[in-house]
Design a protein around this motif. Structure first.
Motif, PDB file in Angstrom:
ATOM      1  N   ASP A  62       3.034  42.110   1.086  1.00 22.65           N
ATOM      2  CA  ASP A  62       2.891  42.777   2.381  1.00 22.65           C
ATOM      3  C   ASP A  62       2.127  41.816   3.275  1.00 22.65           C
ATOM      4  O   ASP A  62       0.995  41.412   2.964  1.00 22.65           O
ATOM      5  N   GLU A  63       2.731  41.457   4.377  1.00 21.50           N
ATOM      6  CA  GLU A  63       2.134  40.449   5.259  1.00 21.50           C
ATOM      7  C   GLU A  63       0.768  40.868   5.789  1.00 21.50           C
ATOM      8  O   GLU A  63      -0.103  40.023   6.031  1.00 21.50           O
ATOM      9  N   SER A  64       0.548  42.179   5.932  1.00 21.36           N
ATOM     10  CA  SER A  64      -0.734  42.647   6.466  1.00 21.36           C
ATOM     11  C   SER A  64      -1.839  42.718   5.408  1.00 21.36           C
ATOM     12  O   SER A  64      -2.995  42.953   5.751  1.00 21.36           O
ATOM     13  N   ILE A  89      -0.678  33.032  -0.907  1.00 21.26           N
ATOM     14  CA  ILE A  89      -1.176  32.177   0.167  1.00 21.26           C
ATOM     15  C   ILE A  89      -0.021  31.938   1.138  1.00 21.26           C
ATOM     16  O   ILE A  89       1.099  31.653   0.708  1.00 21.26           O
ATOM     17  N   ARG A  90      -0.327  32.074   2.412  1.00 18.17           N
ATOM     18  CA  ARG A  90       0.692  31.847   3.428  1.00 18.17           C
ATOM     19  C   ARG A  90       0.193  30.819   4.431  1.00 18.17           C
ATOM     20  O   ARG A  90      -0.905  30.942   4.983  1.00 18.17           O
ATOM     21  N   GLU A  91       0.980  29.781   4.605  1.00 17.95           N
ATOM     22  CA  GLU A  91       0.636  28.724   5.547  1.00 17.95           C
ATOM     23  C   GLU A  91       1.142  29.100   6.940  1.00 17.95           C
ATOM     24  O   GLU A  91       2.237  29.638   7.093  1.00 17.95           O
ATOM     25  N   SER A  92       0.314  28.819   7.940  1.00 18.55           N
ATOM     26  CA  SER A  92       0.712  29.058   9.323  1.00 18.55           C
ATOM     27  C   SER A  92       0.049  28.004  10.208  1.00 18.55           C
ATOM     28  O   SER A  92      -0.749  27.186   9.743  1.00 18.55           O
ATOM     29  N   GLU A  93       0.377  28.044  11.508  1.00 21.92           N
ATOM     30  CA  GLU A  93      -0.213  27.077  12.434  1.00 21.92           C
ATOM     31  C   GLU A  93      -1.710  27.276  12.576  1.00 21.92           C
ATOM     32  O   GLU A  93      -2.461  26.338  12.848  1.00 21.92           O
ATOM     33  N   GLU A  94      -2.171  28.499  12.385  1.00 21.15           N
ATOM     34  CA  GLU A  94      -3.608  28.787  12.503  1.00 21.15           C
ATOM     35  C   GLU A  94      -4.399  28.359  11.275  1.00 21.15           C
ATOM     36  O   GLU A  94      -5.627  28.298  11.305  1.00 21.15           O
ATOM     37  N   GLY A  95      -3.702  28.092  10.186  1.00 17.70           N
ATOM     38  CA  GLY A  95      -4.394  27.716   8.954  1.00 17.70           C
ATOM     39  C   GLY A  95      -3.759  28.383   7.753  1.00 17.70           C
ATOM     40  O   GLY A  95      -2.593  28.780   7.780  1.00 17.70           O
ATOM     41  N   THR A  96      -4.547  28.523   6.714  1.00 21.23           N
ATOM     42  CA  THR A  96      -4.054  29.114   5.473  1.00 21.23           C
ATOM     43  C   THR A  96      -4.651  30.493   5.287  1.00 21.23           C
ATOM     44  O   THR A  96      -5.875  30.662   5.269  1.00 21.23           O
ATOM     45  N   PHE A  97      -3.778  31.478   5.156  1.00 23.00           N
ATOM     46  CA  PHE A  97      -4.216  32.855   4.950  1.00 23.00           C
ATOM     47  C   PHE A  97      -4.042  33.215   3.477  1.00 23.00           C
ATOM     48  O   PHE A  97      -3.000  32.968   2.879  1.00 23.00           O
ATOM     49  N   VAL A  98      -5.092  33.814   2.895  1.00 20.46           N
ATOM     50  CA  VAL A  98      -5.076  34.179   1.483  1.00 20.46           C
ATOM     51  C   VAL A  98      -5.247  35.678   1.353  1.00 20.46           C
ATOM     52  O   VAL A  98      -6.164  36.269   1.944  1.00 20.46           O
ATOM     53  N   GLY A 103      -9.823  39.941  -1.910  1.00 16.26           N
ATOM     54  CA  GLY A 103      -9.935  40.198  -0.480  1.00 16.26           C
ATOM     55  C   GLY A 103      -9.039  39.297   0.340  1.00 16.26           C
ATOM     56  O   GLY A 103      -8.186  38.584  -0.186  1.00 16.26           O
ATOM     57  N   LYS A 104      -9.250  39.318   1.665  1.00 20.94           N
ATOM     58  CA  LYS A 104      -8.495  38.469   2.589  1.00 20.94           C
ATOM     59  C   LYS A 104      -9.427  37.400   3.141  1.00 20.94           C
ATOM     60  O   LYS A 104     -10.579  37.672   3.423  1.00 20.94           O
ATOM     61  N   THR A 105      -8.875  36.202   3.296  1.00 19.84           N
ATOM     62  CA  THR A 105      -9.690  35.129   3.855  1.00 19.84           C
ATOM     63  C   THR A 105      -8.784  34.056   4.446  1.00 19.84           C
ATOM     64  O   THR A 105      -7.589  34.015   4.168  1.00 19.84           O
ATOM     65  N   SER A 106      -9.378  33.204   5.272  1.00 19.02           N
ATOM     66  CA  SER A 106      -8.671  32.053   5.837  1.00 19.02           C
ATOM     67  C   SER A 106      -9.332  30.779   5.323  1.00 19.02           C
ATOM     68  O   SER A 106     -10.564  30.695   5.260  1.00 19.02           O
ATOM     69  N   LEU A 107      -8.522  29.813   4.969  1.00 20.40           N
ATOM     70  CA  LEU A 107      -9.035  28.545   4.435  1.00 20.40           C
ATOM     71  C   LEU A 107      -8.701  27.406   5.378  1.00 20.40           C
ATOM     72  O   LEU A 107      -7.614  27.367   5.955  1.00 20.40           O
ATOM     73  N   HIS A 108      -9.665  26.499   5.527  1.00 26.60           N
ATOM     74  CA  HIS A 108      -9.453  25.317   6.363  1.00 26.60           C
ATOM     75  C   HIS A 108      -9.826  24.054   5.595  1.00 26.60           C
ATOM     76  O   HIS A 108     -10.175  23.038   6.190  1.00 26.60           O
ATOM     77  N   ASP A 144       7.617  30.479   3.003  1.00 20.69           N
ATOM     78  CA  ASP A 144       6.373  29.948   3.555  1.00 20.69           C
ATOM     79  C   ASP A 144       5.142  30.474   2.819  1.00 20.69           C
ATOM     80  O   ASP A 144       4.016  30.280   3.269  1.00 20.69           O
ATOM     81  N   ARG A 145       5.329  31.125   1.701  1.00 24.00           N
ATOM     82  CA  ARG A 145       4.192  31.654   0.949  1.00 24.00           C
ATOM     83  C   ARG A 145       4.280  31.249  -0.530  1.00 24.00           C
ATOM     84  O   ARG A 145       5.365  30.941  -1.032  1.00 24.00           O
ATOM     85  N   ARG A 146       3.134  31.242  -1.145  1.00 22.54           N
ATOM     86  CA  ARG A 146       3.049  30.904  -2.564  1.00 22.54           C
ATOM     87  C   ARG A 146       2.266  31.991  -3.278  1.00 22.54           C
ATOM     88  O   ARG A 146       1.088  32.228  -2.995  1.00 22.54           O
ATOM     89  N   PHE A 147       2.910  32.653  -4.212  1.00 24.26           N
ATOM     90  CA  PHE A 147       2.235  33.622  -5.061  1.00 24.26           C
ATOM     91  C   PHE A 147       1.547  32.859  -6.195  1.00 24.26           C
ATOM     92  O   PHE A 147       2.104  31.897  -6.732  1.00 24.26           O
ATOM     93  N   PHE A 148       0.365  33.312  -6.575  1.00 28.94           N
ATOM     94  CA  PHE A 148      -0.398  32.540  -7.556  1.00 28.94           C
ATOM     95  C   PHE A 148      -1.135  33.456  -8.535  1.00 28.94           C
ATOM     96  O   PHE A 148      -1.355  34.645  -8.284  1.00 28.94           O
ATOM     97  N   ALA A 149      -1.521  32.851  -9.643  1.00 29.06           N
ATOM     98  CA  ALA A 149      -2.379  33.499 -10.633  1.00 29.06           C
ATOM     99  C   ALA A 149      -3.416  32.485 -11.101  1.00 29.06           C
ATOM    100  O   ALA A 149      -3.081  31.309 -11.332  1.00 29.06           O
ATOM    101  N   TYR A 150      -4.664  32.926 -11.197  1.00 30.33           N
ATOM    102  CA  TYR A 150      -5.736  32.105 -11.732  1.00 30.33           C
ATOM    103  C   TYR A 150      -5.915  32.431 -13.214  1.00 30.33           C
ATOM    104  O   TYR A 150      -5.941  33.599 -13.605  1.00 30.33           O
TER     105      TYR A 150
END
Length: 259
Positions: A62-64, A89-98, A103-108, A144-150
């Motif tokens: 879900d994008e939101s 994780i979704r890459e965009s022009e504003e940065g990386t959204f996780v 939780g939700k966060t942005s990575l730079h 444009d997104r990558r699903f991941f598992a740690y």
């Protein structure tokens, strides 16, 4: 007097040759064992990664990134003991959204190190905001997104490698790295006496199995002692058979002479 022809010299030579043969045999056996074990370890890790990739491909999106999605991710990680955390994780022009169970966060900044093979990524996390050590990362790209598992790296070099040789150590290394990332046990100075490396044909990593020279010496002495015991048993058996044959031989009859 020729010293070489003395019984003690012959015995010493025989024991030395037997010891050299035992050492050669032990080296060959240990090499074959760590080679087979390293191949089996790679197969086990491949199977485990494949199972996690299957889990990742079924992750909802879900994008939101609503609370319900994060709770769903948390439940999946809770039910799967191999996984620390999941998300996308979704890459965009504003940065990386996780979006993840954390939780939700942005990575730079750079957050992973690894390699992509097809649509599957394996590597290491570079951030330790949520865990005290870096995690092994398995990711699957979808657009444009990558699903991941740690994954806990100790599981990677622990349970995933089993069954393991009791005398061997194991190292896991990404193909893009020069040095191994994790060892099953702390690496001692003499652990690299004998080693065999196997690379995965499906993912970009390799596993190396190590055996130290102490193991070679112990195995050589065991084979040597077994050979000595076998030789003593065989020679004793031959000697007893020979004695029995001599005792049971019919004695020649003495001819009577008339007076």
């Amino acid at each position: 007097m020729n010293t070489f022809n003395s019984p003690w010299a012959k015995l010493t030579l025989t024991l030395t040759v037997a010891l050299m043969f035992s050492a050669t045999l032990a080296y060959q056996h240990i090499t074959d064992e760590i080679k087979t074990s390293a191949k089996q370890s790679v197969q086990n890790i491949d199977d485990s990664i494949k199972e996690i990739v299957t889990e990742i491909r079924q992750l909802p999106y879900d994008e939101s990134c609503p609370e319900s999605l994060m709770h769903g991710y948390a439940n999946l990680a809770y039910e799967n003991e191999r996984i620390r955390a999941v998300g996308y994780i979704r890459e965009s022009e504003e940065g990386t959204f996780v979006c993840s169970m954390l939780g939700k966060t942005s990575l730079h900044q750079k957050y992973w190190r690894g390699a992509l093979g097809g649509d599957v990524f394996i590597g290491w996390s570079l951030l330790t905001d949520y865990f005290p050590e870096t995690s092994f990362v398995v990711g699957v790209d979808e657009g444009d997104r990558r699903f991941f598992a740690y994954v806990n790296p100790r599981r990677l070099v622990g349970h995933w490698l089993e069954p393991t040789l009791p005398y061997a150590n194991y190292a896991f290394k990404l193909e893009s790295d020069l040095q191994p990332n994790y060892f099953r046990a702390p690496l001692e100075a003499d652990d690299k006496g004998m080693s065999y490396e196997v690379s995965s044909s499906q993912y970009s990593y390799s596993v190396t199995a190590f055996a130290d020279y102490h193991t070679l010496v112990k195995r050589s002495l065991i084979y040597w002692l077994r050979a000595l015991v076998a030789a003593v048993i065989i020679l004793s058996t031959l000697w007893l058979l020979n004695q029995s044959f001599r005792d049971n031989r019919p004695k020649p009859k003495q001819s009577r002479t008339s007076v």
